[in-house]
Write an enzyme that holds these catalytic residues in place. Sequence first.
Site, PDB file in Angstrom:
ATOM      1  N   ASP A   1     -10.490  38.698  64.718  1.00 25.76           N
ATOM      2  CA  ASP A   1      -9.629  39.564  65.526  1.00 25.76           C
ATOM      3  C   ASP A   1      -8.470  40.028  64.654  1.00 25.76           C
ATOM      4  O   ASP A   1      -8.161  39.401  63.625  1.00 25.76           O
ATOM      5  CB  ASP A   1      -9.116  38.841  66.788  1.00 25.76           C
ATOM      6  CG  ASP A   1      -8.226  37.640  66.485  1.00 25.76           C
ATOM      7  OD1 ASP A   1      -8.507  36.919  65.501  1.00 25.76           O
ATOM      8  OD2 ASP A   1      -7.244  37.414  67.221  1.00 25.76           O
TER       9      ASP A   1
ATOM     10  N   GLU B   1      -7.447  34.363  67.163  1.00 27.55           N
ATOM     11  CA  GLU B   1      -6.407  33.686  66.374  1.00 27.55           C
ATOM     12  C   GLU B   1      -5.050  34.325  66.592  1.00 27.55           C
ATOM     13  O   GLU B   1      -4.030  33.646  66.672  1.00 27.55           O
ATOM     14  CB  GLU B   1      -6.772  33.720  64.877  1.00 27.55           C
ATOM     15  CG  GLU B   1      -5.893  32.837  63.986  1.00 27.55           C
ATOM     16  CD  GLU B   1      -4.567  33.477  63.567  1.00 27.55           C
ATOM     17  OE1 GLU B   1      -3.649  32.747  63.184  1.00 27.55           O
ATOM     18  OE2 GLU B   1      -4.464  34.723  63.627  1.00 27.55           O
TER      19      GLU B   1
HETATM   20 ZN   LIG Z   1      -4.643  35.686  60.215  1.00 29.50          ZN
END
Ligand SMILES: [Zn+2]
Length: 485
Positions: free
Chosen positions: A121, A188
């Site tokens: 992501d 994340e």
């Molecule tokens: Zn990162």
Amino acid sequence: MKRIFALLAAALAALAVVVVARACTFAPPQLEPVAPVELDVDGEGAARRLAEAIRFRTISHQPGTPSDPAPFEGFIRWLVDTYPEVHLALLRERIADHTLLFTWPGSDRALAPILLTAHYDVVPVIPGTEDAWQHPPFAGDVVDGVVWGRGALDDKSALTTQLDAATHLLRAGFRPRRTIFFSFGHDEELGGRVGAAGVVEHLKAQGVRLAWSLDEGSFVIDGMLPGLELPVASVNVAEKGYLTLELVARGEGGHSSMPPARTAVGVLAEGIVRLQGAPLPGGVDGVTAELLDALGPHLHWTARLAFANRWLLGSLLDKALAGTATSNAMMRTTTAPTMLSGSIKENVLPIEAVATVNFRLHPRDRAEDVIAHVERVVAGLDIEVRAGTSSPPSPVSSTDSEGWHAIVRAIRETQGEVIVVPGLTIAGTDTKHYSQISDDSYRFNPMRVGPEDLTGFHGTNERVSIDNLARATRFYVQLIKHAAE
Ligand SMILES: [Zn+2]
């Protein structure tokens, strides 16, 4: 009197001798020479694959705004098509829909497994900055040996080069003795609370305990300090924690034509000013001390004098290091007021004024310590301190483990002449979750970056060179061999 001066002069002279002698003997450690490894890897292919990966808009938006699942599904299908050997030889599981866990089973089940990880992501492009990009952030342009776009450094290149390395090894007939996991997170940038946390739950349920893990969290850095000629590979052994507090001041409300001596906004403002003027105590110790000890011998003479004599010049050095934002963040829990709210209308007195303050916890501090500090600082101001999101600092991993030595060796074989140091990740990574099941956790991306590249991080013109992708692939190949052969 004369005798006292003579004694004082003799003492000063002795001190000067000690200080200079310490600086003279402050030399870099003599390391066993390591032969560079020139594996034939396909840099152009690595660039093409990363460029394709960048074109999927796998954006993590602020919580509350839904992310579109289509690019994530598209990315996962693209991985199947792009890395057929990996999908054939390794077990792939989908965790919480979009995080991927690959298992490469080792032949010796007695050896504790390891984990290599990355996330796919990315953060959004800040509205209004699109035109500042030399190449559109999701076009995946490859120009003059450089791949451009959001995720080029953070962190799609780590994912693609790890899979390039696995493919390289599979084609060479490599079979690991130790089981290797690859985990590729999808959230994340939102704290990994679903993806990485889900992987940890999944592995815990199977009784998996990792020998060590490697995630993003630092780079091979050019120009880290003035006067430092060699690049520095900072292999980070710890990561700061996170704490958000709200400061709330209250008032009576009413018409702004008849204000009290101080409105809630005024009280809150004084609280913030006090807080900025009272940083959490800090200093050079732990990981930061290890880092300075490793860098010091490579610096010019005056800096070496200071670094070699921290016992005497420590407080001067602390002051100097606190002067820049990055080194200050290495030394203490940082304080960042980030959001403010007050009245709903310009001529209405606020009944409540709220400031949001974000802290990044140094490994020596706990959330309770910071809350107590803030309450002391704003005491007497009638401000309530409300606790929000928090996660503790990570444990500090060993610089003498099998994992550490495997990482250092792979760096020295593939990154040219560099200084390897342990460091502290000042932001957050998915390893805040993975470290729960890992004896040691390291944070390092094998990409060489300068100060101009770091502005691309969550900013504009994120990019990575093809040379870097080739070096990274070699690094992961060597690392897997050392760790699992
Ligand atoms: Zn990162």
